[in-house]
Scaffold this active site. Structure first.
Site, mmCIF file in Angstrom:
data_model
loop_
_atom_site.group_PDB
_atom_site.id
_atom_site.type_symbol
_atom_site.label_atom_id
_atom_site.label_comp_id
_atom_site.label_asym_id
_atom_site.label_seq_id
_atom_site.Cartn_x
_atom_site.Cartn_y
_atom_site.Cartn_z
ATOM 1 N N GLU A 1 76.301 102.688 82.869
ATOM 2 C CA GLU A 1 76.242 102.854 81.411
ATOM 3 C C GLU A 1 75.663 104.220 81.075
ATOM 4 O OE1 GLU A 1 74.578 99.590 79.134
ATOM 5 O OE2 GLU A 1 73.661 101.002 77.727
ATOM 6 N N GLU B 1 69.619 96.179 82.351
ATOM 7 C CA GLU B 1 68.512 97.108 82.071
ATOM 8 C C GLU B 1 67.180 96.368 82.047
ATOM 9 O OE1 GLU B 1 69.315 99.308 78.503
ATOM 10 O OE2 GLU B 1 70.715 100.664 79.496
#
Length: 516
Positions: free
Chosen positions: A442, A354
């Protein structure tokens, strides 16, 4: 979601800019919202949803600041807080008094006598009110969040907790210098864009246009073999569309026992054909103790292979938000992993979980990815490689406009059902239309900070959306942490066969979808 440059300069405050507080006309294009402006998409989407209107002269007035009265009234409406009798005849006095009595702010911050009702609200106070009104359970610790705020000295101590919680939840971020600018105000354009960025769960759930789902196959590695990307679709060795669905670990160095062989076998028995091994790089993870954490990862990967699961090796950046900060370490790690697993069809490589903070796709993430992909390809020419994008792997539109060159590359999209809504699904559809292959490595049933919910209706809508488009996914997370997004109840053993009574509401929902 914030626009490319502004999302890094704006405080991500989730609010609904209900300009019906002001003189309005029938909804129409705003004369002062220029095509291509950073806020055009957000204004257009919110106007289309009847969330905002403009002024009587057809303008939106994007640079005008939002007042304390407007902000608090909007937050109160979003939270369902009914007005009470105020101390003045100001139009917002009822909602302001109700918010004060609810403890969202103190008497001295917005005096009920009305002197500051129409003055701009500061960012730090806006965040305090926002978190109290809409995200009261969110938390963020000083040690993790304070280093992200370069102008922490300007933040008044009474606002530490809500601001750290907002940072931890992905609701707040600094500007290009890492500054929060706590005493600055918010423009209407910021307010509109940032509401869309937050994707409040209180927003109405609207159906997505559903295409004809691809005829995907499931099953494990023994059935599907080497994976390949054809167009935007992940396919098996025979060229058939394939759908991978499974679980992601939490950080190995915290919850490594839930990457045990028994836990992985339990996950496979519940219907998964995918297991993601989340190896934190920061937060005391791989970069602090490389040998120990790498050994945990290898053991988990090997156990997943034995269970006939596809397995993602996840270079899980978080606090080290710019992947380029550790390019050399990533190249060395993935070179070793590619040498070890490059001839194994089960293994996928996720090279930056991320990316976040003050970075861009073209300026930071893409150059990093080019180096790491090249290192992997030297030993793993066929493997699927997953690439993240800025703003916690949600800026897929930036990658779609400037993709990497190469085969079997996919781009990760992350979401949390209690925080991210229809606007992100629309962005996904736009990216797919541009030819960008997506993989949701995710997602959670909670808010972005792991708490709140479980948001079952929103989660169902997201999973239906993914499966209708043939997008694979891994749920966060397979652990017993005391948070909503965890699949297992606190104290559950990772070394036994799990029963339904061991599962949290999130785990029950996710495992039921794996079995469907």
């Amino acid at each position: 979601m914030l626009p490319p440059r502004f999302r890094r300069t704006a405080l991500a405050v989730a609010l609904c800019l209900l300009l019906t507080l002001l003189p309005t006309t029938a909804r129409a294009a705003f004369s002062d919202v220029a095509p291509g402006s950073w806020y055009e998409d957000a204004v257009t989407q919110m106007e289309a949803k009847n969330i905002l209107n403009g002024y009587a002269d057809g303008t939106f007035r994007p640079n005008q600041t939002i007042s304390a009265a407007e902000f608090v009234t909007i937050a109160a409406r979003q939270a369902g807080l009914a007005p009470v009798a105020g101390q003045t005849n100001h139009w917002a006095a009822g909602h302001l008094e109700a918010a004060r009595l609810a403890g969202w702010y103190d008497w001295d911050e917005i005096p009920p006598t009305g002197q500051t009702f129409d003055q701009p609200i500061s960012r730090q106070l806006a965040v305090k009110i926002l978190m109290a009104a809409l995200l009261p359970d969110a938390t963020g610790d000083y040690a993790t969040q304070a280093p992200k705020i370069q102008d922490l000295a300007d933040l008044d101590g009474r606002y530490y907790n809500p601001v750290f919680a907002a940072y931890a939840a992905g609701i707040a971020a600094g500007d290009q210098f890492g500054c929060f600018r706590p005493k600055n105000g918010l423009s209407r354009a910021e307010a509109c864009t940032l509401f869309l960025r937050a994707g409040l769960p209180s927003s109405p759930v609207k159906p997505d246009p559903t295409p004809t789902p691809p005829a995907t196959v499931r099953g494990g590695v023994s059935e599907n073999g080497w994976l390949q990307v054809k167009g935007t679709q992940l396919c098996n060795q025979a060229g058939q569309p394939v759908l991978l669905r499974g679980m992601s670990t939490h950080g190995l160095h915290w919850f490594g026992s839930f990457a045990s062989a028994q836990s992985i076998q339990n996950t496979a028995a519940r219907g998964a054909n995918l297991f993601r091994v989340a190896m934190y790089t920061g937060e005391g993870g791989y970069l602090s103790q490389p040998a120990a954490v790498k050994a945990q990862l290898i053991a988990a990967v090997d156990a997943a292979i034995q269970a006939d699961l596809y397995v993602i090796i996840d270079w899980h950046i978080l606090s080290d938000g710019n992947p380029a900060a550790h390019t050399d370490q990533a190249v060395a790690f993935f070179t070793e992993m590619a040498q070890r697993y490059g001839d194994n069809p089960a293994v996928l490589f996720e090279i930056c979980n991320e990316p976040n903070g003050n970075i861009t796709w073209s300026g930071n993430v893409k150059p990093y990815a080019q180096r790491v992909v090249s290192a992997i390809r030297a030993y793993a020419p066929r493997s699927i490689i997953l690439v993240g994008s800025p703003t916690w792997s949600q800026d897929i539109h930036q990658a779609a406009a400037d993709p990497l060159q190469g085969d079997n590359l996919m781009y990760t999209l992350h979401f949390y059902a209690g925080t991210h809504g229809a606007w992100l699904r629309q962005r996904a559809d736009q990216a797919l239309a541009q030819g960008l292959p997506l993989f949701v490595s995710e997602w959670g049933t909670s808010r972005a900070d792991g708490s709140g919910g479980v948001y079952l209706a929103e989660s169902r809508q997201w999973l239906d959306f993914l499966e209708s488009r043939g997008i694979s996914w891994a749920n966060w997370s397979l652990c017993d942490k005391a948070e909503t997004s965890a699949a297992l109840k606190p104290g559950t053993s990772p070394y036994k066969v799990w029963t339904d009574s061991d599962l949290t509401p999130s785990g029950q929902f996710v495992f039921s979808r794996l079995q469907s």
